[in-house]
Design an enzyme around this catalytic site. Structure first.
Site, PDB file in Angstrom:
ATOM      1  N   ASN A   1     -17.789  -2.692  -9.157  1.00 41.92           N
ATOM      2  CA  ASN A   1     -17.855  -1.362  -8.547  1.00 41.92           C
ATOM      3  C   ASN A   1     -18.768  -0.471  -9.387  1.00 41.92           C
ATOM      4  O   ASN A   1     -19.369  -0.937 -10.349  1.00 41.92           O
ATOM      5  CB  ASN A   1     -16.444  -0.774  -8.389  1.00 41.92           C
ATOM      6  CG  ASN A   1     -15.757  -0.627  -9.727  1.00 41.92           C
ATOM      7  OD1 ASN A   1     -16.190   0.133 -10.580  1.00 41.92           O
ATOM      8  ND2 ASN A   1     -14.686  -1.398  -9.925  1.00 41.92           N
TER       9      ASN A   1
ATOM     10  N   ASP B   1      -9.511  -4.593  -6.627  1.00 39.81           N
ATOM     11  CA  ASP B   1      -8.220  -4.877  -5.960  1.00 39.81           C
ATOM     12  C   ASP B   1      -8.165  -6.327  -5.467  1.00 39.81           C
ATOM     13  O   ASP B   1      -7.079  -6.861  -5.247  1.00 39.81           O
ATOM     14  CB  ASP B   1      -8.018  -3.924  -4.788  1.00 39.81           C
ATOM     15  CG  ASP B   1      -7.760  -2.512  -5.283  1.00 39.81           C
ATOM     16  OD1 ASP B   1      -7.027  -2.370  -6.282  1.00 39.81           O
ATOM     17  OD2 ASP B   1      -8.309  -1.561  -4.707  1.00 39.81           O
TER      18      ASP B   1
ATOM     19  N   LYS C   1     -24.093 -22.117  -8.741  1.00 37.65           N
ATOM     20  CA  LYS C   1     -24.606 -20.999  -7.947  1.00 37.65           C
ATOM     21  C   LYS C   1     -24.553 -21.336  -6.456  1.00 37.65           C
ATOM     22  O   LYS C   1     -24.954 -22.447  -6.058  1.00 37.65           O
ATOM     23  CB  LYS C   1     -26.059 -20.737  -8.372  1.00 37.65           C
ATOM     24  CG  LYS C   1     -26.691 -19.572  -7.670  1.00 37.65           C
ATOM     25  CD  LYS C   1     -28.121 -19.389  -8.143  1.00 37.65           C
ATOM     26  CE  LYS C   1     -28.854 -18.460  -7.201  1.00 37.65           C
ATOM     27  NZ  LYS C   1     -30.282 -18.451  -7.424  1.00 37.65           N
TER      28      LYS C   1
ATOM     29  N   PHE D   1      -5.419   7.301 -12.731  1.00 34.08           N
ATOM     30  CA  PHE D   1      -6.477   8.014 -12.013  1.00 34.08           C
ATOM     31  C   PHE D   1      -6.404   7.564 -10.553  1.00 34.08           C
ATOM     32  O   PHE D   1      -5.919   6.459 -10.269  1.00 34.08           O
ATOM     33  CB  PHE D   1      -7.853   7.670 -12.587  1.00 34.08           C
ATOM     34  CG  PHE D   1      -8.302   8.600 -13.681  1.00 34.08           C
ATOM     35  CD1 PHE D   1      -7.699   8.565 -14.930  1.00 34.08           C
ATOM     36  CD2 PHE D   1      -9.330   9.520 -13.474  1.00 34.08           C
ATOM     37  CE1 PHE D   1      -8.105   9.410 -15.948  1.00 34.08           C
ATOM     38  CE2 PHE D   1      -9.750  10.374 -14.479  1.00 34.08           C
ATOM     39  CZ  PHE D   1      -9.137  10.330 -15.713  1.00 34.08           C
TER      40      PHE D   1
ATOM     41  N   LYS E   1       0.568   7.214  -5.122  1.00 33.62           N
ATOM     42  CA  LYS E   1       0.371   6.313  -6.270  1.00 33.62           C
ATOM     43  C   LYS E   1       1.281   6.704  -7.440  1.00 33.62           C
ATOM     44  O   LYS E   1       1.703   5.838  -8.204  1.00 33.62           O
ATOM     45  CB  LYS E   1      -1.101   6.320  -6.701  1.00 33.62           C
ATOM     46  CG  LYS E   1      -1.973   5.566  -5.705  1.00 33.62           C
ATOM     47  CD  LYS E   1      -3.452   5.607  -6.011  1.00 33.62           C
ATOM     48  CE  LYS E   1      -4.214   4.949  -4.874  1.00 33.62           C
ATOM     49  NZ  LYS E   1      -5.657   5.140  -4.935  1.00 33.62           N
TER      50      LYS E   1
ATOM     51  N   LYS F   1       3.558   3.645  -8.751  1.00 35.98           N
ATOM     52  CA  LYS F   1       3.206   3.067 -10.059  1.00 35.98           C
ATOM     53  C   LYS F   1       4.006   3.696 -11.205  1.00 35.98           C
ATOM     54  O   LYS F   1       3.715   3.443 -12.370  1.00 35.98           O
ATOM     55  CB  LYS F   1       1.694   3.206 -10.292  1.00 35.98           C
ATOM     56  CG  LYS F   1       0.874   2.596  -9.135  1.00 35.98           C
ATOM     57  CD  LYS F   1      -0.592   2.440  -9.441  1.00 35.98           C
ATOM     58  CE  LYS F   1      -1.364   1.967  -8.214  1.00 35.98           C
ATOM     59  NZ  LYS F   1      -2.633   1.349  -8.509  1.00 35.98           N
TER      60      LYS F   1
HETATM   61  O1  PMT Z   1     -16.413   5.354 -14.991  1.00 35.42           O
HETATM   62  P1  PMT Z   1     -17.086   6.577 -14.405  1.00 35.42           P
HETATM   63  O2  PMT Z   1     -18.451   6.234 -13.820  1.00 35.42           O
HETATM   64  O3  PMT Z   1     -17.121   7.718 -15.363  1.00 35.42           O
HETATM   65  O4  PMT Z   1     -16.215   7.043 -13.125  1.00 35.42           O
HETATM   66  C1  PMT Z   1     -14.936   7.561 -13.316  1.00 35.42           C
HETATM   67  C2  PMT Z   1     -13.944   7.006 -12.276  1.00 35.42           C
HETATM   68  C3  PMT Z   1     -14.327   7.504 -10.901  1.00 35.42           C
HETATM   69  C4  PMT Z   1     -13.946   5.471 -12.292  1.00 35.42           C
HETATM   70  C5  PMT Z   1     -12.529   7.550 -12.695  1.00 35.42           C
HETATM   71  O5  PMT Z   1     -12.540   8.941 -12.670  1.00 35.42           O
HETATM   72  C6  PMT Z   1     -11.444   7.030 -11.761  1.00 35.42           C
HETATM   73  O6  PMT Z   1     -11.141   7.627 -10.744  1.00 35.42           O
HETATM   74  N1  PMT Z   1     -10.821   5.874 -12.107  1.00 35.42           N
HETATM   75  C7  PMT Z   1      -9.831   5.166 -11.296  1.00 35.42           C
HETATM   76  C8  PMT Z   1     -10.557   4.365 -10.250  1.00 35.42           C
HETATM   77  C9  PMT Z   1      -9.605   3.530  -9.394  1.00 35.42           C
HETATM   78  O7  PMT Z   1      -9.587   2.359  -9.504  1.00 35.42           O
HETATM   79  O8  PMT Z   1      -8.797   4.234  -8.616  1.00 35.42           O
HETATM   80  P2  PMT Z   1      -7.688   3.583  -7.634  1.00 35.42           P
HETATM   81  O9  PMT Z   1      -7.233   4.752  -6.852  1.00 35.42           O
HETATM   82  O10 PMT Z   1      -8.243   2.397  -6.936  1.00 35.42           O
HETATM   83  O11 PMT Z   1      -6.581   3.091  -8.624  1.00 35.42           O
HETATM   84  C10 PMT Z   1      -5.483   3.920  -9.008  1.00 35.42           C
HETATM   85  C11 PMT Z   1      -5.077   3.600 -10.429  1.00 35.42           C
HETATM   86  O12 PMT Z   1      -4.581   2.263 -10.499  1.00 35.42           O
HETATM   87  C12 PMT Z   1      -6.187   3.701 -11.452  1.00 35.42           C
HETATM   88  O13 PMT Z   1      -5.660   4.284 -12.626  1.00 35.42           O
HETATM   89  C13 PMT Z   1      -6.585   2.241 -11.704  1.00 35.42           C
HETATM   90  O14 PMT Z   1      -7.026   2.051 -13.054  1.00 35.42           O
HETATM   91  C14 PMT Z   1      -5.271   1.503 -11.446  1.00 35.42           C
HETATM   92  N2  PMT Z   1      -5.433   0.129 -10.905  1.00 35.42           N
HETATM   93  C15 PMT Z   1      -5.960  -0.085  -9.686  1.00 35.42           C
HETATM   94  C16 PMT Z   1      -6.037  -1.368  -9.176  1.00 35.42           C
HETATM   95  C17 PMT Z   1      -5.573  -2.436  -9.944  1.00 35.42           C
HETATM   96  N3  PMT Z   1      -5.654  -3.690  -9.525  1.00 35.42           N
HETATM   97  N4  PMT Z   1      -5.076  -2.205 -11.168  1.00 35.42           N
HETATM   98  C18 PMT Z   1      -4.981  -0.938 -11.656  1.00 35.42           C
HETATM   99  O15 PMT Z   1      -4.518  -0.739 -12.786  1.00 35.42           O
END
Ligand code: PMT
Length: 403
Positions: free
Chosen positions: A210, A279, A289, A323, A337, A341
């Site tokens: 991503n 995810d 490849k 986040f 969330k 979580k």
């Molecule tokens: O890295 P930058 O370019 O500075 O950008 C910052 C950012 C946009 C990446 C950051 O601000 C941000 O939003 N990070 C979380 C991105 C994310 O994966 O969001 P989500 O809504 O999909 O996930 C929610 C939370 O679950 C997040 O804390 C994520 O780390 C966590 N997660 C998600 C999926 C997964 N399989 N495991 C996780 O731990």
């Protein structure tokens, strides 16, 4: 960061003197007021005028030149300074300091300095390792002088080894840790931060990833370290300079990030998950490849573990902050969330907003709490978002936990 701090920057005569120009500029940008003192030899490498233009102060170069700003300059400068930083510090100034020699303005102001002194030694590796220099540095450390370890790498004398002046951004972080305006309010806390993207291999050359640059998570790790926390940064794939004073574990896949998080989770007081985690991953990465073939290619994907949810399920006393990167229904989705979580707070960013989310230097976030309270912040640098996040964490979440 260093707002209002008064720093005397002593520049001595080594090739790394040119880096002191960038250092002056960075210290100023961090909010410090900087007065530069140069030795005669340093002026052979860089002209005082350059430092004058950047620092906004007359550069102190001689005992006899006079300075309208500071009368009895060597005493006045030492009294004025919150910190005396010498970068680069040659073997010569280190030896003079160790033996109390004051034969020019820089060494005299150092002798008059009662406040903290940081030395950034920079010289040829053999000179650095010479027993005289080692003994001088040891003596100075015993007297309370702080010595920033020199970096290793290619030196101007064409050798590779220790003795390089650390990069100016690292010196600023070091000074910030030492003198930061938040004065170590996170000292004693162990904080784990995740940052950047995870990558899930499809074949040896391709992956699912991503757009996360890691800037948000790195800014948090850096801010937490400069406020005295013991910081472990679990980084995904990023192209950023390692922040100073932070332990780093580098990971690629979600499984690797999960493993690193779980191994260290029990020791932590606070976990902040800014990483953008995949995810889904390909059900099977092919060892060779994948060749171009039919018009369409289907990949079978399976869910990756949700690291944050696993940490939430195992939570004991840790403060857990997630986040949420959303493109629609920001608050509603982020609130879900928090519950799912088991979080103490979520930082929601609408990644479609201008200046927010992936790869930007700024972010636009809302702090959302389990009771539904929402605290919106205006657009600001990720470094400022990091400071606000840590302010909230220390003031509200920790106080709440203590009740
Ligand atoms: O890295 P930058 O370019 O500075 O950008 C910052 C950012 C946009 C990446 C950051 O601000 C941000 O939003 N990070 C979380 C991105 C994310 O994966 O969001 P989500 O809504 O999909 O996930 C929610 C939370 O679950 C997040 O804390 C994520 O780390 C966590 N997660 C998600 C999926 C997964 N399989 N495991 C996780 O731990």
């Amino acid at each position: 960061m260093l707002k209002g701090k008064k720093i005397v920057l002593g520049v001595t005569g080594g090739i790394a003197a040119y880096k002191a120009v960038d250092l002056t500029s960075r210290l100023k940008k961090a909010g410090a007021d900087v007065c530069v003192v140069m030795t005669e030899h340093a002026q052979e490498f860089v002209r005082p005028l350059t430092f004058k233009e950047i620092s906004g102060h007359k550069v102190a170069t001689s005992m006899w030149a006079g300075n309208a700003e500071f009368s009895v300059e060597h005493i006045a400068l030492a009294k004025w300074a919150d910190l005396y930083l010498v970068a680069p510090a040659t073997a010569n100034i280190i030896a003079k300091m160790a033996h109390g020699i004051a034969d020019d303005l820089l060494s005299t102001t150092l002798l008059a300095m009662k406040g903290p002194v940081i030395l950034c030694p920079a010289m040829n590796t053999d000179m650095l390792e010479n027993q005289a220099t080692v003994a001088n540095l040891t003596a100075l450390r015993h007297r309370g002088v702080t010595v920033m370890p020199p970096a290793e790498g290619m030196l101007a004398c064409d050798t590779v080894g220790g003795g390089r002046l650390p990069e100016p951004r690292d010196i600023v972080s070091f000074v910030d840790c030492f003198l930061g305006e938040n004065g170590g309010d996170l000292a004693g806390l162990k904080i784990m931060v995740t940052a950047g993207e995870t990558q899930e291999p499809v074949d040896p050359v391709r992956f699912i990833g991503n757009r996360s640059s890691g800037k948000m998570g790195y800014a948090i790790a850096k801010a937490a370290a400069s406020r005295g926390a013991d910081v472990l940064l679990i980084a995904g794939s990023v192209n950023l300079h390692d922040p100073f004073g932070v332990k780093i574990i580098k990971t690629v896949t979600t499984e690797e990030m999960l493993d690193a998080c779980l191994k260290n989770y029990d020791k932590m007081d606070v976990v902040i998950k800014a990483a953008a985690v995949a995810d889904y991953r390909p059900a099977k990465a092919t060892p060779q490849k994948i060749k171009k073939g039919d018009e369409a290619l289907s990949l079978s994907l399976v869910k990756t573990p949700d690291i944050l949810a696993e940490l939430g399920a195992k939570k004991k006393d840790q403060i857990l902050i997630g986040f949420a990167a959303e493109t629609e229904n920001l608050i509603e989705n982020a609130k879900k969330k928090i519950g799912k979580k088991n979080l103490d707070m979520i930082v929601a960013n609408d990644i479609t907003a201008e200046g927010a989310g992936f790869n930007a230097d700024t972010n636009v976030v809302r702090f959302i709490f389990p009771d539904g309270k929402v605290l919106p912040l205006e657009k600001m640098d990720k470094a400022d978002v990091a400071e606000r996040l840590l302010d909230i964490m220390i003031a509200d979440l920790r106080a709440y936990r203590k009740k």
